[in-house]
Design a protein around this motif. Structure first.
Motif, PDB file in Angstrom:
ATOM      1  N   GLY A  74       8.380 -17.854 -37.518  1.00 45.40           N
ATOM      2  CA  GLY A  74       8.360 -16.690 -36.648  1.00 45.40           C
ATOM      3  C   GLY A  74       6.962 -16.295 -36.232  1.00 45.40           C
ATOM      4  N   ARG A  75       6.853 -15.071 -35.738  1.00 43.76           N
ATOM      5  CA  ARG A  75       5.586 -14.524 -35.272  1.00 43.76           C
ATOM      6  C   ARG A  75       5.079 -13.497 -36.282  1.00 43.76           C
ATOM      7  N   VAL A  76       3.755 -13.340 -36.326  1.00 48.93           N
ATOM      8  CA  VAL A  76       3.150 -12.291 -37.147  1.00 48.93           C
ATOM      9  C   VAL A  76       1.981 -11.677 -36.382  1.00 48.93           C
ATOM     10  N   LEU A  77       1.699 -10.443 -36.727  1.00 46.67           N
ATOM     11  CA  LEU A  77       0.495  -9.764 -36.261  1.00 46.67           C
ATOM     12  C   LEU A  77      -0.304  -9.412 -37.505  1.00 46.67           C
ATOM     13  N   ALA A  78      -1.535  -9.869 -37.574  1.00 47.05           N
ATOM     14  CA  ALA A  78      -2.335  -9.681 -38.778  1.00 47.05           C
ATOM     15  C   ALA A  78      -3.775  -9.385 -38.392  1.00 47.05           C
ATOM     16  N   ALA A  79      -4.556  -8.994 -39.395  1.00 41.90           N
ATOM     17  CA  ALA A  79      -5.971  -8.732 -39.154  1.00 41.90           C
ATOM     18  C   ALA A  79      -6.769  -9.027 -40.410  1.00 41.90           C
ATOM     19  N   ALA A  80      -7.965  -9.556 -40.226  1.00 36.26           N
ATOM     20  CA  ALA A  80      -8.899  -9.717 -41.335  1.00 36.26           C
ATOM     21  C   ALA A  80      -9.492  -8.362 -41.675  1.00 36.26           C
ATOM     22  N   ILE A  81      -9.775  -8.135 -42.959  1.00 39.02           N
ATOM     23  CA  ILE A  81     -10.318  -6.859 -43.396  1.00 39.02           C
ATOM     24  C   ILE A  81     -11.707  -7.055 -43.997  1.00 39.02           C
ATOM     25  N   ASN A  82     -12.362  -5.943 -44.279  1.00 38.07           N
ATOM     26  CA  ASN A  82     -13.751  -6.013 -44.729  1.00 38.07           C
ATOM     27  C   ASN A  82     -13.906  -6.308 -46.214  1.00 38.07           C
ATOM     28  N   LEU A  83     -12.821  -6.412 -46.975  1.00 39.39           N
ATOM     29  CA  LEU A  83     -12.910  -6.896 -48.346  1.00 39.39           C
ATOM     30  C   LEU A  83     -12.878  -8.423 -48.319  1.00 39.39           C
ATOM     31  N   ASP A  84     -13.675  -9.071 -49.183  1.00 45.49           N
ATOM     32  CA  ASP A  84     -13.770 -10.525 -49.080  1.00 45.49           C
ATOM     33  C   ASP A  84     -14.096 -11.190 -50.408  1.00 45.49           C
ATOM     34  N   ALA A  85     -13.903 -12.498 -50.426  1.00 44.84           N
ATOM     35  CA  ALA A  85     -14.373 -13.359 -51.511  1.00 44.84           C
ATOM     36  C   ALA A  85     -15.659 -14.010 -51.042  1.00 44.84           C
ATOM     37  N   VAL A  86     -16.676 -14.003 -51.900  1.00 49.90           N
ATOM     38  CA  VAL A  86     -17.994 -14.528 -51.555  1.00 49.90           C
ATOM     39  C   VAL A  86     -18.393 -15.580 -52.573  1.00 49.90           C
ATOM     40  N   ALA A  87     -19.040 -16.642 -52.094  1.00 52.17           N
ATOM     41  CA  ALA A  87     -19.521 -17.694 -52.985  1.00 52.17           C
ATOM     42  C   ALA A  87     -20.998 -17.967 -52.742  1.00 52.17           C
ATOM     43  N   CYS A  88     -21.712 -18.172 -53.817  1.00 58.50           N
ATOM     44  CA  CYS A  88     -23.049 -18.751 -53.796  1.00 58.50           C
ATOM     45  C   CYS A  88     -22.865 -20.184 -54.277  1.00 58.50           C
ATOM     46  N   ALA A  89     -23.231 -21.169 -53.467  1.00 58.40           N
ATOM     47  CA  ALA A  89     -22.898 -22.558 -53.788  1.00 58.40           C
ATOM     48  C   ALA A  89     -24.053 -23.485 -53.470  1.00 58.40           C
ATOM     49  N   ALA A  90     -24.067 -24.616 -54.180  1.00 57.38           N
ATOM     50  CA  ALA A  90     -25.063 -25.655 -53.943  1.00 57.38           C
ATOM     51  C   ALA A  90     -24.449 -27.011 -54.224  1.00 57.38           C
ATOM     52  N   LYS A  91     -24.823 -27.989 -53.423  1.00 55.53           N
ATOM     53  CA  LYS A  91     -24.364 -29.360 -53.627  1.00 55.53           C
ATOM     54  C   LYS A  91     -24.841 -29.888 -54.978  1.00 55.53           C
ATOM     55  N   THR A  92     -24.050 -30.803 -55.562  1.00 53.40           N
ATOM     56  CA  THR A  92     -24.457 -31.535 -56.755  1.00 53.40           C
ATOM     57  C   THR A  92     -24.222 -33.026 -56.521  1.00 53.40           C
ATOM     58  N   ASP A  93     -24.831 -33.849 -57.350  1.00 48.30           N
ATOM     59  CA  ASP A  93     -24.714 -35.298 -57.183  1.00 48.30           C
ATOM     60  C   ASP A  93     -23.436 -35.862 -57.804  1.00 48.30           C
ATOM     61  N   GLY A  94     -22.834 -35.136 -58.739  1.00 46.87           N
ATOM     62  CA  GLY A  94     -21.665 -35.653 -59.442  1.00 46.87           C
ATOM     63  C   GLY A  94     -20.387 -35.486 -58.652  1.00 46.87           C
ATOM     64  N   ASN A  95     -19.288 -35.945 -59.251  1.00 42.24           N
ATOM     65  CA  ASN A  95     -17.968 -35.841 -58.633  1.00 42.24           C
ATOM     66  C   ASN A  95     -17.170 -34.695 -59.236  1.00 42.24           C
ATOM     67  N   TYR A  96     -17.839 -33.591 -59.466  1.00 36.98           N
ATOM     68  CA  TYR A  96     -17.183 -32.425 -60.043  1.00 36.98           C
ATOM     69  C   TYR A  96     -17.450 -31.206 -59.177  1.00 36.98           C
ATOM     70  N   ILE A  97     -16.413 -30.430 -59.001  1.00 34.93           N
ATOM     71  CA  ILE A  97     -16.562 -29.096 -58.400  1.00 34.93           C
ATOM     72  C   ILE A  97     -16.418 -28.089 -59.529  1.00 34.93           C
ATOM     73  N   ARG A  98     -17.445 -27.310 -59.726  1.00 33.12           N
ATOM     74  CA  ARG A  98     -17.431 -26.282 -60.777  1.00 33.12           C
ATOM     75  C   ARG A  98     -17.474 -24.915 -60.095  1.00 33.12           C
ATOM     76  N   VAL A  99     -16.463 -24.104 -60.360  1.00 36.09           N
ATOM     77  CA  VAL A  99     -16.363 -22.780 -59.746  1.00 36.09           C
ATOM     78  C   VAL A  99     -16.261 -21.740 -60.849  1.00 36.09           C
ATOM     79  N   PHE A 100     -17.204 -20.843 -60.856  1.00 36.14           N
ATOM     80  CA  PHE A 100     -17.229 -19.756 -61.830  1.00 36.14           C
ATOM     81  C   PHE A 100     -17.010 -18.441 -61.099  1.00 36.14           C
ATOM     82  N   SER A 101     -16.151 -17.602 -61.630  1.00 41.27           N
ATOM     83  CA  SER A 101     -15.879 -16.302 -61.026  1.00 41.27           C
ATOM     84  C   SER A 101     -16.229 -15.202 -62.008  1.00 41.27           C
TER      85      SER A 101
END
Length: 425
Positions: A74-101
């Motif tokens: 179906g159809r929806v009407l939506a809007a983005a809001i000013n609350l958000d998820a933010v990340a500080c991130a940097a590339k690494t050489d390994g094959n792992y994604i590490r996410v800390f919250s």
């Protein structure tokens, strides 16, 4: 950017202000400056120093109309809001994604393994793995990175904290390894895939799309692989109302089966006619066969189908009213949508419990705002939040009354954000 300490100093000294103002506006500058500086501190605590750190943001969303219509195309009407998820991130050489919250243990995901893992179901690690897996399936690049996130989108609020996190992970991979070339629409589809296949929640696409695209949007999911997105030009700040989300502080973490039942019951009605979804099923055929449908499926699936058709049409009417600047008609339609969710879709309270916090919030809103504002259930329903459009002159009273019932800080006064998932730079 260089090392973490230098980056933090740039933020506190104001050298990052233009990037923050672009996303959050002048009024939020002091708050966001402190928030991003804290993010640097957390990154250093969790991962140590790093060169090349970058910042990313994905907003929460508010559903304006089209309650549980997206999963049946179906159809929806939506809007983005000013609350958000933010990340500080940097590339690494390994094959792992590490996410800390903040406030949670970290997730370490080996991206050599890109299939669903049973022990990750219902955990954020499954979302990270699912997003990475879909990138690879679609021919995009992935790689390792370290990230620390903070998220002020309320969990269980109907503002889609999970979707904002999924879009955030996709946004990080998009900019770190694909030069930001992947569209916002495709990032949303990737995020939905991760939640459906890896996390195990049969959500529609509306949450992810609103978080990824930003601003007011009308979204037509007739073809979910190619949703039609129509921006709605409306200056909400000029309408003399506040957009309030009231958090009843009721947990809906154990209600996945009730959310899933809405979709499956709507699809059961479509299946009666040999169709896969209600959007492909003519409404008149449903109305002409109510007796047979009731006998085979029961009453609730039929009522939910009626809600689908009415709220699907209502999306176009609300969008048209906003484009014309007719806020009074818009408010009337918001109330109609809420009534339909309550009576027909039946997602205002859970049948598993006698608790009815959302019902109470709606009842009080009705008494306070009748003839002047609008109110409706917000998001998935059953527990969590309501949405209200409150005239400016009633805002303080409304906020005071609602927080007197549900606790200090329960009433959020929001703004509509023009950006979806983005690198903050």
């Amino acid at each position: 950017m260089s090392d973490i300490k230098e980056t933090k100093k740039m933020i506190t000294d104001g050298a990052f202000d233009s990037a923050l103002v672009r996303v959050y506006g002048e009024k939020e500058l002091d708050v966001q400056r402190a928030r991003y500086a804290e993010l640097c501190t957390l990154f250093e605590e969790k991962t140590g120093d790093a060169d090349g750190i970058r910042f990313f943001s994905a907003p929460g969303r508010t559903e304006v109309c089209g309650n549980h219509t997206d999963h049946n195309h179906g159809r929806v009407l939506a809007a983005a809001i000013n609350l958000d998820a933010v990340a500080c991130a940097a590339k690494t050489d390994g094959n792992y994604i590490r996410v800390f919250s903040k406030g949670y243990p970290g997730d370490v995901v080996d991206i050599n393994v890109l299939t669903p893992q049973a022990d990750e179901k219902d955990r954020s690690a499954s979302l990270v793995r699912g997003v990475a897996a879909r990138f690879v399936q679609l021919g995009y690049k992935i790689g390792g990175f370290d990230a620390v996130t903070v998220n002020n989108v309320l969990k269980g609020s109907g503002m889609s904290s999970s979707a904002s996190f999924e879009v955030l992970v996709g946004t990080v991979l998009n900019y770190l390894y694909n030069d930001g070339s992947i569209s916002a629409v495709e990032i949303a589809q990737i995020a939905q895939y991760a939640e459906n296949v890896f996390f195990g929640k049969p959500c529609g696409l509306m949450d992810q799309m609103a978080c990824s695209v930003g601003s007011f949007v009308e979204i037509d999911f007739a073809d979910p692989l190619k949703p039609v997105i129509t921006p709605v030009d409306f200056d909400f700040a000029s309408c003399g109302h506040a957009l309030c989300i009231v958090d009843t502080r009721a947990d809906h973490a154990d209600l996945t089966d009730e959310y899933a039942a809405i979709r499956s019951e709507m699809e059961a009605v479509a299946g009666f006619f040999g169709k896969k979804c209600l959007r492909d099923t003519p409404e008149q055929e449903v109305l002409d066969n109510l007796g047979a449908l009731r006998e085979k499926l029961g009453e609730r699936p039929v009522l939910r189908a009626i809600h689908f058709y009415e709220d699907d049409r209502r999306v176009e009417k609300e969008a048209a009213a906003l484009k014309k600047g007719d806020f009074e008609t818009f408010k009337s339609l918001v109330i109609d949508s809420g009534n339909s969710s309550y009576m027909y879709n039946q997602n205002v309270f859970s049948v598993k419990s006698s608790a009815q916090p959302v019902s109470l919030a709606l009842a009080v809103s009705h008494r306070l705002l009748e003839g002047r504002g609008a109110w409706r259930v917000h998001g998935g329903g059953f527990a969590g939040t309501i949405q209200a459009f409150v005239p400016d002159e009633l805002l303080e009273k409304y906020k005071t009354v609602m927080e007197g019932i549900f606790g200090a800080g329960a009433c959020y006064v929001l703004s509509v954000r023009p950006f979806g998932g983005t690198e903050v730079r």
